[in-house]
Design a protein around this motif. Sequence first.
Motif, PDB file in Angstrom:
ATOM      1  N   VAL A 133       0.864   1.171 -12.474  1.00 26.69           N
ATOM      2  CA  VAL A 133       1.715   0.462 -11.515  1.00 26.69           C
ATOM      3  C   VAL A 133       0.898   0.104 -10.278  1.00 26.69           C
ATOM      4  O   VAL A 133       0.137   0.929  -9.757  1.00 26.69           O
ATOM      5  CB  VAL A 133       2.926   1.327 -11.110  1.00 26.69           C
ATOM      6  N   VAL A 155       2.408  -2.712 -14.690  1.00 31.11           N
ATOM      7  CA  VAL A 155       3.690  -3.020 -14.056  1.00 31.11           C
ATOM      8  C   VAL A 155       3.411  -3.386 -12.604  1.00 31.11           C
ATOM      9  O   VAL A 155       2.765  -2.610 -11.881  1.00 31.11           O
ATOM     10  CB  VAL A 155       4.657  -1.825 -14.137  1.00 31.11           C
ATOM     11  N   VAL A 157       4.714  -4.268  -8.865  1.00 31.26           N
ATOM     12  CA  VAL A 157       5.764  -4.227  -7.851  1.00 31.26           C
ATOM     13  C   VAL A 157       5.532  -5.401  -6.904  1.00 31.26           C
ATOM     14  O   VAL A 157       4.404  -5.657  -6.486  1.00 31.26           O
ATOM     15  CB  VAL A 157       5.708  -2.896  -7.067  1.00 31.26           C
ATOM     16  N   ARG A 158       6.601  -6.125  -6.584  1.00 31.22           N
ATOM     17  CA  ARG A 158       6.462  -7.310  -5.742  1.00 31.22           C
ATOM     18  C   ARG A 158       7.211  -7.154  -4.425  1.00 31.22           C
ATOM     19  O   ARG A 158       8.086  -6.305  -4.289  1.00 31.22           O
ATOM     20  CB  ARG A 158       6.947  -8.553  -6.490  1.00 31.22           C
ATOM     21  N   THR A 168      16.619  -6.879 -10.781  1.00 34.85           N
ATOM     22  CA  THR A 168      15.592  -6.061 -10.140  1.00 34.85           C
ATOM     23  C   THR A 168      16.214  -4.911  -9.366  1.00 34.85           C
ATOM     24  O   THR A 168      17.388  -4.927  -9.022  1.00 34.85           O
ATOM     25  CB  THR A 168      14.729  -6.896  -9.174  1.00 34.85           C
ATOM     26  N   LEU A 186      11.233  -4.287  -8.141  1.00 31.26           N
ATOM     27  CA  LEU A 186      10.677  -4.113  -9.479  1.00 31.26           C
ATOM     28  C   LEU A 186      11.731  -4.491 -10.508  1.00 31.26           C
ATOM     29  O   LEU A 186      12.890  -4.085 -10.396  1.00 31.26           O
ATOM     30  CB  LEU A 186      10.237  -2.654  -9.693  1.00 31.26           C
ATOM     31  N   SER A 187      11.321  -5.269 -11.494  1.00 29.34           N
ATOM     32  CA  SER A 187      12.236  -5.702 -12.544  1.00 29.34           C
ATOM     33  C   SER A 187      12.730  -4.514 -13.355  1.00 29.34           C
ATOM     34  O   SER A 187      11.955  -3.604 -13.683  1.00 29.34           O
ATOM     35  CB  SER A 187      11.523  -6.696 -13.478  1.00 29.34           C
ATOM     36  N   SER A 190      10.844  -3.956 -16.651  1.00 28.68           N
ATOM     37  CA  SER A 190       9.396  -3.741 -16.643  1.00 28.68           C
ATOM     38  C   SER A 190       8.984  -2.299 -16.909  1.00 28.68           C
ATOM     39  O   SER A 190       7.853  -2.036 -17.299  1.00 28.68           O
ATOM     40  CB  SER A 190       8.808  -4.182 -15.300  1.00 28.68           C
ATOM     41  N   MET A 213       6.181   2.842  -3.120  1.00 25.85           N
ATOM     42  CA  MET A 213       6.176   2.695  -4.577  1.00 25.85           C
ATOM     43  C   MET A 213       6.725   3.946  -5.250  1.00 25.85           C
ATOM     44  O   MET A 213       7.462   3.870  -6.235  1.00 25.85           O
ATOM     45  CB  MET A 213       4.758   2.391  -5.081  1.00 25.85           C
TER      46      MET A 213
END
Length: 271
Positions: A133, A155, A157-158, A168, A186-187, A190, A213
């Motif tokens: 991640v 994966v 994270v946006r 999300t 995060l989706s 995912s 995170m």
Amino acid sequence: MKRSERLVAMTNYLIEHPQQLVSLPFFTNEYESAKSSISEDLTIINQMFQQQGIGYLQTIPGAAGGVKYIPRNSKEKSELFIDQLATKLEDPERLLPGGYLFMSDLLGDPQTVRNIGRLFATHFSDSTIDAVVTVATKGIPLAYAVASYLNVPVVIVRRDPKVTEGSTVSINYVSGSSRKIQTMVLSKRSLKQGANVLIVDDFMKAGGTINGMKSLLEEFEANVAGIGVLAEAEDEDEDRVVDDYVSLLQINNVDIKNRKIEVHRGNLFEQ
């Protein structure tokens, strides 16, 4: 196929498929050779991997067994690479306003990124990792490099939700350095619930982003099996909110006035 040709082909296949269990029947069928010949070849390849300091072959006994290539970097190679990386980062031309260092060229160099990925994969190869991640954007190449050696997905994270990722999960967190409230998402598709994840990032100061995170991953009931950062900044005025992590480099002093940068090895070899 000659034995020399078979050795090259088998070595290439194993390197291209790290952490993947390969049965002996696969090799015997692929190269039309007896099991005894394949076993001898694997012994030679294993010895070569260990002599070169690039890993070893793990043998899994039983009917469902086989061999698995475990990428590893020898300590000597790791120390040499990290010292070379530290020397590059000490170049005064890398100084940016605010005491930051320009690192995009290193993160854009495929060979450098692969070597970084192998170092982290070496350290965490004994851990159960289901996914790597990272947070967009500079940590992405590092995450893919590590994941390629661990043979697991990445994966990402946006900061903002993307319509292409469907539903999300989002959280707000406090940035460690600026103390600003920020958002990361995060989706839902995912990451599986309860997955074991390895967090990878390019830079850490106070650790606010990584802590964010971790909080986001709690929504997925994920287990953080490890944290790896390329470089950490040593700042006595900052209260670090992340303690259990592995760093390759430590930026000890950035003197903007005298244009001097001190970079040392991180805590990788202290773990």
